[in-house]
Design a protein around this motif. Structure first.
Motif, PDB file in Angstrom:
ATOM      1  N   GLN A   1       4.946   3.954  -1.847  1.00 14.92           N
ATOM      2  CA  GLN A   1       6.055   3.662  -2.763  1.00 14.92           C
ATOM      3  C   GLN A   1       5.766   2.502  -3.711  1.00 14.92           C
ATOM      4  OE1 GLN A   1       8.799   5.640  -3.080  1.00 14.92           O
ATOM      5  NE2 GLN A   1       7.408   6.871  -1.859  1.00 14.92           N
TER       6      GLN A   1
ATOM      7  N   GLU B   1      -6.146   7.141  -2.182  1.00 13.41           N
ATOM      8  CA  GLU B   1      -5.214   7.730  -1.208  1.00 13.41           C
ATOM      9  C   GLU B   1      -6.002   8.635  -0.269  1.00 13.41           C
ATOM     10  OE1 GLU B   1      -1.932   7.534  -0.114  1.00 13.41           O
ATOM     11  OE2 GLU B   1      -2.774   8.956   1.322  1.00 13.41           O
TER      12      GLU B   1
ATOM     13  N   THR C   1       4.502   8.237   3.041  1.00 14.53           N
ATOM     14  CA  THR C   1       5.468   8.616   4.080  1.00 14.53           C
ATOM     15  C   THR C   1       6.779   9.127   3.486  1.00 14.53           C
ATOM     16  OG1 THR C   1       4.549   6.836   5.427  1.00 14.53           O
ATOM     17  CG2 THR C   1       6.646   7.766   6.151  1.00 14.53           C
TER      18      THR C   1
ATOM     19  N   LYS D   1      16.065  13.928   4.352  1.00 16.98           N
ATOM     20  CA  LYS D   1      17.344  14.024   3.637  1.00 16.98           C
ATOM     21  C   LYS D   1      17.592  15.448   3.141  1.00 16.98           C
ATOM     22  CE  LYS D   1      17.392  10.623   5.173  1.00 16.98           C
ATOM     23  NZ  LYS D   1      16.451   9.690   5.826  1.00 16.98           N
TER      24      LYS D   1
ATOM     25  N   GLN E   1     -10.629   7.712   2.360  1.00 16.49           N
ATOM     26  CA  GLN E   1     -10.250   6.567   3.212  1.00 16.49           C
ATOM     27  C   GLN E   1     -10.949   5.320   2.697  1.00 16.49           C
ATOM     28  OE1 GLN E   1      -8.758   6.388   6.568  1.00 16.49           O
ATOM     29  NE2 GLN E   1      -9.283   4.213   6.697  1.00 16.49           N
ATOM     30  N   ALA E   2     -10.189   4.288   2.395  1.00 16.98           N
ATOM     31  CA  ALA E   2     -10.784   3.034   1.909  1.00 16.98           C
ATOM     32  C   ALA E   2     -11.005   2.075   3.071  1.00 16.98           C
ATOM     33  CB  ALA E   2      -9.842   2.381   0.889  1.00 16.98           C
TER      34      ALA E   2
ATOM     35  N   ASN F   1      -1.414  -1.056   0.073  1.00 18.08           N
ATOM     36  CA  ASN F   1      -0.113  -0.383   0.257  1.00 18.08           C
ATOM     37  C   ASN F   1      -0.305   0.781   1.235  1.00 18.08           C
ATOM     38  OD1 ASN F   1       1.838   1.965  -1.665  1.00 18.08           O
ATOM     39  ND2 ASN F   1       2.638   0.487  -0.225  1.00 18.08           N
TER      40      ASN F   1
ATOM     41  N   ASP G   1       5.492  -1.357   3.785  1.00 16.47           N
ATOM     42  CA  ASP G   1       5.693  -1.498   5.231  1.00 16.47           C
ATOM     43  C   ASP G   1       4.597  -2.308   5.914  1.00 16.47           C
ATOM     44  OD1 ASP G   1       7.830   0.160   4.765  1.00 16.47           O
ATOM     45  OD2 ASP G   1       7.254   1.696   6.215  1.00 16.47           O
TER      46      ASP G   1
ATOM     47  N   ALA H   1      10.918  -2.181   5.841  1.00 14.98           N
ATOM     48  CA  ALA H   1      10.478  -0.911   6.414  1.00 14.98           C
ATOM     49  C   ALA H   1      11.188   0.242   5.707  1.00 14.98           C
ATOM     50  CB  ALA H   1      10.763  -0.884   7.908  1.00 14.98           C
TER      51      ALA H   1
ATOM     52  N   THR I   1      11.737   2.454   1.752  1.00 18.31           N
ATOM     53  CA  THR I   1      11.213   2.781   0.442  1.00 18.31           C
ATOM     54  C   THR I   1      11.637   1.750  -0.589  1.00 18.31           C
ATOM     55  OG1 THR I   1      10.875   5.097   0.813  1.00 18.31           O
ATOM     56  CG2 THR I   1      11.545   4.477  -1.408  1.00 18.31           C
TER      57      THR I   1
ATOM     58  N   SER J   1       9.615  -1.440  -0.245  1.00 16.03           N
ATOM     59  CA  SER J   1       8.252  -1.261  -0.762  1.00 16.03           C
ATOM     60  C   SER J   1       8.259  -1.311  -2.294  1.00 16.03           C
ATOM     61  CB  SER J   1       7.677   0.071  -0.266  1.00 16.03           C
ATOM     62  OG  SER J   1       6.381   0.252  -0.751  1.00 16.03           O
TER      63      SER J   1
HETATM   64  C1  FAD Z   1      11.400  10.126   9.345  1.00 15.39           C
HETATM   65  C2  FAD Z   1      11.523   8.981   8.384  1.00 15.39           C
HETATM   66  C3  FAD Z   1      12.615   8.896   7.544  1.00 15.39           C
HETATM   67  C4  FAD Z   1      12.734   7.847   6.643  1.00 15.39           C
HETATM   68  N1  FAD Z   1      13.832   7.791   5.839  1.00 15.39           N
HETATM   69  C5  FAD Z   1      13.965   6.758   4.972  1.00 15.39           C
HETATM   70  C6  FAD Z   1      15.079   6.678   4.095  1.00 15.39           C
HETATM   71  O1  FAD Z   1      15.952   7.543   4.108  1.00 15.39           O
HETATM   72  N2  FAD Z   1      15.161   5.632   3.238  1.00 15.39           N
HETATM   73  C7  FAD Z   1      14.195   4.650   3.206  1.00 15.39           C
HETATM   74  O2  FAD Z   1      14.317   3.717   2.414  1.00 15.39           O
HETATM   75  N3  FAD Z   1      13.126   4.699   4.027  1.00 15.39           N
HETATM   76  C8  FAD Z   1      12.990   5.731   4.899  1.00 15.39           C
HETATM   77  N4  FAD Z   1      11.890   5.794   5.701  1.00 15.39           N
HETATM   78  C9  FAD Z   1      10.875   4.714   5.598  1.00 15.39           C
HETATM   79  C10 FAD Z   1       9.999   4.938   4.372  1.00 15.39           C
HETATM   80  O3  FAD Z   1       9.431   6.217   4.419  1.00 15.39           O
HETATM   81  C11 FAD Z   1       8.891   3.897   4.330  1.00 15.39           C
HETATM   82  O4  FAD Z   1       9.476   2.620   4.447  1.00 15.39           O
HETATM   83  C12 FAD Z   1       8.132   3.965   3.018  1.00 15.39           C
HETATM   84  O5  FAD Z   1       7.534   5.216   2.843  1.00 15.39           O
HETATM   85  C13 FAD Z   1       7.058   2.875   3.035  1.00 15.39           C
HETATM   86  O6  FAD Z   1       6.282   3.022   1.924  1.00 15.39           O
HETATM   87  P1  FAD Z   1       4.897   2.269   1.785  1.00 15.39           P
HETATM   88  O7  FAD Z   1       4.716   2.204   0.324  1.00 15.39           O
HETATM   89  O8  FAD Z   1       4.872   1.001   2.513  1.00 15.39           O
HETATM   90  O9  FAD Z   1       3.822   3.179   2.525  1.00 15.39           O
HETATM   91  P2  FAD Z   1       3.642   4.725   2.727  1.00 15.39           P
HETATM   92  O10 FAD Z   1       4.660   5.514   2.015  1.00 15.39           O
HETATM   93  O11 FAD Z   1       3.533   4.941   4.187  1.00 15.39           O
HETATM   94  O12 FAD Z   1       2.256   5.031   2.029  1.00 15.39           O
HETATM   95  C14 FAD Z   1       1.045   4.500   2.482  1.00 15.39           C
HETATM   96  C15 FAD Z   1      -0.075   5.396   2.007  1.00 15.39           C
HETATM   97  O13 FAD Z   1      -1.321   4.765   2.257  1.00 15.39           O
HETATM   98  C16 FAD Z   1      -2.265   5.744   2.654  1.00 15.39           C
HETATM   99  N5  FAD Z   1      -3.326   5.063   3.386  1.00 15.39           N
HETATM  100  C17 FAD Z   1      -3.238   4.413   4.575  1.00 15.39           C
HETATM  101  N6  FAD Z   1      -4.402   3.856   4.905  1.00 15.39           N
HETATM  102  C18 FAD Z   1      -5.272   4.162   3.918  1.00 15.39           C
HETATM  103  C19 FAD Z   1      -6.643   3.884   3.693  1.00 15.39           C
HETATM  104  N7  FAD Z   1      -7.350   3.129   4.535  1.00 15.39           N
HETATM  105  N8  FAD Z   1      -7.228   4.373   2.578  1.00 15.39           N
HETATM  106  C20 FAD Z   1      -6.509   5.129   1.685  1.00 15.39           C
HETATM  107  N9  FAD Z   1      -5.223   5.415   1.855  1.00 15.39           N
HETATM  108  C21 FAD Z   1      -4.597   4.936   2.949  1.00 15.39           C
HETATM  109  C22 FAD Z   1      -1.435   6.686   3.508  1.00 15.39           C
HETATM  110  O14 FAD Z   1      -2.052   7.957   3.595  1.00 15.39           O
HETATM  111  C23 FAD Z   1      -0.128   6.733   2.737  1.00 15.39           C
HETATM  112  O15 FAD Z   1      -0.104   7.778   1.807  1.00 15.39           O
HETATM  113  C24 FAD Z   1      11.733   6.850   6.594  1.00 15.39           C
HETATM  114  C25 FAD Z   1      10.603   6.938   7.415  1.00 15.39           C
HETATM  115  C26 FAD Z   1      10.495   7.988   8.297  1.00 15.39           C
HETATM  116  C27 FAD Z   1       9.273   8.065   9.172  1.00 15.39           C
END
Ligand code: FAD
Length: 456
Positions: free
Chosen positions: A14, A34, A41, A51, A114-115, A138, A307, A313, A315, A318
């Motif tokens: 995000q 990615e 997520t 949703k 994978q990085a 991220n 996250d 934790a 969207t 983030s």
């Molecule tokens: C079932 C469920 C329902 C949810 N519902 C909600 C909601 O309704 N509202 C809300 O606000 N939040 C909700 N969340 C939480 C929300 O999804 C997360 O907080 C949000 O996606 C976090 O985003 P992020 O940017 O931190 O990371 P992420 O969206 O997790 O993205 C991280 C990315 O990094 C990639 N990655 C990881 N390691 C590496 C690497 N070494 N090299 C390359 N790529 C890598 C992963 O593949 C992933 O694509 C929910 C979560 C779950 C599990």
């Protein structure tokens, strides 16, 4: 050969995509890496699919309640394959729009893989070495899978694998009575599964005030969801074609049987395979990246967003991390994570919209508080809609009249709470809130009234 960029973003969740786009728009070159699915997520295994399914579950629930509204409907059925197909289409559209946008950006190179850090400025992705002056992590979190006794003898599901099922579970046992577990519990119950929630704490979503968690429990139990609390002895064993989930050592039935078991017991950061040691980036005991108030890590040219930094934790946290880092780095701002007010929603029905402190948190912090509460049975719009579960609750500082927090559990609660969010962000006092003229009939129109009827 080393490929050089001005900036590298790891993870297309995000925060990563808007960060990459913002930097690319300044004319700098950016690599966005990615390893799995663009959108991370939220788009693929979190907010969007759940949703979409909440909406299907609500449609089924309302159809069953049709006679309450004077509407005649036939037998209500749920076509699970069609529900999942609808969900998959919504997810695929969301992901492909995001991906097309990213791949169309000037100066931005999307790299699949994978990085892993090799040094503070270099990363390996497959056979390539990438280098940049600034790096943005991220990488998000994944479902926690604790070593409960017997877990290796049975097949358990997590949020990703549950969303891939092609048949409705007959009996779903959900281990974990918090936000993710409860949303799935109601979704699958409304689709027709028998659902049991197993929670080790004495109440569901124990972070919320007692009255909120009790009302949510009652709403779920009213739909036939079984709730097992105080489950200190969670274990698993195969039992024929089913799975026995050990629940209690001392009281109550010792186990629950399920055709499927979902583990929804927390999340862990994707930092263990990132080579953070090689970069000199410090993490805490649970693997979350340590950051300062501007989201800089222990290495000054590396930031951690989303996250994986343990500062949110959701969207929106983030995305807000991206806004803070981009503003400070590119606009000369001095924004801080500690300035933001906690906000979130729980998408059970009725939904819970939350902002700021709970009553218990406010008291624990030493505030002298005044509380305002109004049941949804006294909210006209809720009555008209035939959805009167829940209540509006606000928490106000007695000494300063400052709004400390609110919980709106009820129809439209996830939207109505935004009035309080914006008021708190603008520093509006409780008294000033009472003077707002709101639209009739809405749930929101009663929020000023609640601020005007605070406990003495
Ligand atoms: C079932 C469920 C329902 C949810 N519902 C909600 C909601 O309704 N509202 C809300 O606000 N939040 C909700 N969340 C939480 C929300 O999804 C997360 O907080 C949000 O996606 C976090 O985003 P992020 O940017 O931190 O990371 P992420 O969206 O997790 O993205 C991280 C990315 O990094 C990639 N990655 C990881 N390691 C590496 C690497 N070494 N090299 C390359 N790529 C890598 C992963 O593949 C992933 O694509 C929910 C979560 C779950 C599990």
């Amino acid at each position: 050969m080393t490929r050089r960029f001005d900036a590298i973003v790891i993870g297309a969740g995000q925060a990563g995509p808007p960060m990459a786009a913002r930097i690319a728009a300044t004319g700098k070159t950016v690599a966005l890496i990615e390893r799995k699915l663009i959108g991370g997520t939220c788009v693929n295994t979190g907010c969007t699919p759940t949703k979409a399914m909440v909406a299907s579950a609500y449609a089924a629930h309302l159809a069953r309640r049709a006679p309450d509204f004077g509407v005649t409907a036939g037998t209500v059925g749920v076509d699970f394959a069609a529900v999942m197909a609808r969900k998959n289409t919504i997810v695929a559209n969301s992901r492909s729009h995001l991906e097309a946008w990213l791949r169309g950006l000037s100066n931005c190179t999307v790299i699949q893989g994978q990085a892993r850090f090799l040094s503070p400025a270099t990363l390996r992705v497959g056979d390539d070495v990438l280098e940049a002056e600034r790096l943005f992590v991220n990488v998000g979190c994944r479902a926690e899978a604790p070593d409960f006794p017997g877990r290796d003898q049975v097949k358990t599901l997590n949020n990703t694998t549950l969303l891939e099922l092609d048949a409705l579970p007959q009996r779903l046992v959900i281990v974990g009575g918090s936000y993710i577990g409860l949303e799935f519990a109601q979704i699958f119950r409304r689709f027709g599964s028998a659902v049991t929630v197993v929670e080790k704490m004495p109440r569901l979503i124990a972070r919320e005030d007692h009255d909120v968690s009790q009302a949510i429990r009652e709403a779920l139990e009213a739909e036939g969801i079984k709730v097992r609390l105080d489950s200190e002895c969670i274990s698993f064993a195969p039992r024929g074609a089913e799975i026995a989930v050990g629940v209690n050592c001392a009281a109550g039935e010792p186990e629950e049987l399920g055709s499927h078991v979902l583990l929804a017991v927390g999340r862990r950061p994707n930092t263990d395979d990132l080579g953070l040691d090689a970069a000199g980036v410090k993490v805490d005991a649970r693997g979350y990246i340590l950051v300062d108030d501007g989201l800089k890590t222990s290495v000054p040219h590396i930031w951690a967003l989303g996250d994986c930094n343990g500062r949110g934790a959701f969207t929106h946290t983030s995305y807000n991390d991206y806004e803070i880092v981009a503003a400070n780095l590119l606009d000369g701002a001095q924004r801080k994570v500690s300035d933001r007010i906690p906000v979130y929603a729980l998408y059970v029905d009725p939904p819970l919209g939350r902002v700021g402190l709970t009553e218990a948190e406010a008291r624990a912090k030493g505030h002298s508080v005044r509380i305002g509460v109004r049941p949804m049975t006294r909210v006209g719009r809720a009555v008209e809609k035939g959805e009167t579960r829940g209540f509006i609750k606000v928490v106000v500082d007695r000494d300063t009249d400052a709004i400390l927090g609110a919980a709106i559990l009820g129809v439209g609660g996830d939207e109505a709470v935004h009035g309080v969010i914006e008021a708190m962000a603008a520093g509006v006092t409780a008294t000033a809130y009472t003077r707002v003229m709101a639209i009739h009939p809405t749930v929101s129109e009663l929020v000023p009234t609640v601020f005007g009827e605070l406990s003495p």
